[in-house]
Scaffold this active site. Sequence first.
Site, short mmCIF file in Angstrom:
data_model
loop_
_atom_site.label_atom_id
_atom_site.label_comp_id
_atom_site.label_asym_id
_atom_site.label_seq_id
_atom_site.Cartn_x
_atom_site.Cartn_y
_atom_site.Cartn_z
N ASN A 74 -60.85 -31.50 4.17
CA ASN A 74 -62.28 -31.02 4.65
C ASN A 74 -62.16 -31.10 6.23
OD1 ASN A 74 -64.72 -31.24 5.74
ND2 ASN A 74 -65.66 -31.65 3.80
N HIS A 116 -64.96 -32.02 10.51
CA HIS A 116 -65.16 -32.98 11.71
C HIS A 116 -64.34 -32.44 12.79
CE1 HIS A 116 -67.32 -35.66 9.57
NE2 HIS A 116 -66.75 -36.09 8.89
N ARG A 121 -69.11 -30.50 22.59
CA ARG A 121 -69.22 -29.85 23.88
C ARG A 121 -69.68 -28.37 23.88
NH1 ARG A 121 -66.54 -32.23 28.33
NH2 ARG A 121 -67.06 -34.31 28.09
N HIS A 131 -67.92 -27.56 4.85
CA HIS A 131 -69.58 -27.41 4.45
C HIS A 131 -70.41 -26.97 5.40
CE1 HIS A 131 -73.07 -30.35 2.93
NE2 HIS A 131 -73.49 -29.36 3.20
N ARG A 175 -73.66 -26.39 6.41
CA ARG A 175 -74.86 -27.03 6.26
C ARG A 175 -75.90 -26.19 6.75
NH1 ARG A 175 -74.46 -33.00 5.67
NH2 ARG A 175 -76.56 -33.08 5.85
N ARG A 218 -74.58 -28.29 11.70
CA ARG A 218 -74.19 -29.31 12.71
C ARG A 218 -72.68 -29.29 13.09
NH1 ARG A 218 -75.39 -34.86 9.09
NH2 ARG A 218 -77.23 -33.69 9.04
N HIS A 219 -71.74 -28.82 12.02
CA HIS A 219 -70.67 -28.70 12.56
C HIS A 219 -70.07 -27.29 12.36
CE1 HIS A 219 -70.41 -29.92 8.43
NE2 HIS A 219 -70.75 -31.33 8.47
N GLU A 234 -68.53 -25.85 0.45
CA GLU A 234 -69.49 -26.79 0.15
C GLU A 234 -70.96 -26.28 0.60
OE1 GLU A 234 -68.93 -30.61 1.50
OE2 GLU A 234 -66.94 -30.86 0.58
N THR A 264 -72.83 -36.30 3.29
CA THR A 264 -73.68 -36.38 1.85
C THR A 264 -73.72 -37.63 1.16
OG1 THR A 264 -72.46 -34.22 1.67
CG2 THR A 264 -73.31 -34.96 -0.30
N GLU A 314 -67.03 -32.52 -9.27
CA GLU A 314 -66.46 -33.33 -8.14
C GLU A 314 -67.06 -34.65 -8.21
OE1 GLU A 314 -66.20 -32.05 -4.12
OE2 GLU A 314 -65.74 -34.17 -3.44
N HIS A 337 -64.98 -38.10 -1.41
CA HIS A 337 -65.86 -38.90 -0.45
C HIS A 337 -65.59 -39.93 -0.25
CE1 HIS A 337 -69.49 -39.43 1.89
NE2 HIS A 337 -69.62 -37.98 1.86
N GLY A 338 -65.16 -40.36 1.14
CA GLY A 338 -64.80 -41.79 1.52
C GLY A 338 -63.49 -42.12 1.20
N HIS A 360 -62.66 -37.01 6.60
CA HIS A 360 -62.96 -38.02 7.62
C HIS A 360 -61.74 -38.95 7.91
CE1 HIS A 360 -64.68 -41.57 9.81
NE2 HIS A 360 -65.29 -40.39 10.38
N1 PXP Z 1 -66.51 -34.16 -1.17
C1 PXP Z 1 -67.93 -33.87 -0.58
C2 PXP Z 1 -68.71 -32.96 -1.61
C3 PXP Z 1 -68.30 -33.83 0.65
O1 PXP Z 1 -69.76 -33.53 1.02
C4 PXP Z 1 -67.42 -34.48 1.66
C5 PXP Z 1 -67.98 -34.84 2.95
O2 PXP Z 1 -68.51 -33.54 3.49
C6 PXP Z 1 -66.28 -34.82 1.17
C7 PXP Z 1 -65.93 -34.44 -0.10
C8 PXP Z 1 -65.20 -35.30 2.21
O3 PXP Z 1 -65.64 -36.63 2.52
P1 PXP Z 1 -64.99 -37.47 3.58
O4 PXP Z 1 -65.25 -36.70 4.77
O5 PXP Z 1 -65.59 -38.94 3.48
O6 PXP Z 1 -63.50 -37.38 3.14
#
Ligand code: PXP
Length: 242
Positions: A9, A12, A20, A45, A47, A51-52, A72, A103, A153, A193-194, A216
């Site tokens: 992903n 970021h 900037r 994603h 959004r 925002r990104h 996403e 999320t 997912e 996620h995470g 992330h």
């Molecule tokens: N999966 C989904 C559905 C998400 O919304 C995100 C964050 O955008 C991720 C995975 C990735 O999560 P992370 O950035 O914490 O690795």
Amino acid sequence: MSHVQLCVNVDHIATLRQARGGNEPDPIQGAIICEEHGAAGITVHLREDRRHIQDHDVYALRKVVKGKFNLEMALSDEIIDIALKVKPDQVTLVPEKRQEITTEGGLDVKTHFKRICEIVSLFHQENILVSLFIEPDEEAVKLSKESGADFIELHTGTYCNAREKDDIEKQKNKLFHAAKIATTIGIRVNAGHGLNYINTAPILRMPGLEELNIGHSIISRSIFTGLGNAVSEMVRIINENK
Ligand code: PXP
């Protein structure tokens, strides 16, 4: 060898660019580097608050991503229209709140069931796979299957946030149980996620797991090691922990 694939992903990278308002760092260039270093696909994603990732990023990524391009998105008519124009390989439906930092939880499949079914069939008409980002919950898995979605997912956030050994084990078991139900009833399994360089290995043997969406931790590490090295290291962890 593990058959689990990594989709990076790159949101970021765009977060940093937006700080900037210029052109760098460029998430498109980032996506190319991720694929060159073993990522099987790229996730972003789009959004509602932009925002990104911006609309132009999504169109540009469609052109450069060689593996799976996973978009996403919230259950939003505006974003659905864009997705139907861009034609990613897969869309992942996620809940979205304006105030959230990221999320926060899985989709409420029960409440939005009718709408989700409509969206699934809209994307299937364009041969776009649909994944539903859900909690590791039996009812959510079964309703996802009923909606016609191709993938779930599983939201790994609660597992990743657990700190006590017992709780980590409990959250991991929940993920494995939900994945087992998914494979039994015939819906494919992704997770994310995470996830980071420590908590990913223990969940790789989740039944039927095909793809991990990780952002992330990889983009954070890339500041110190370079993006190519950060991706290669995650691919190595995945491949060594079959
Ligand atoms: N999966 C989904 C559905 C998400 O919304 C995100 C964050 O955008 C991720 C995975 C990735 O999560 P992370 O950035 O914490 O690795």
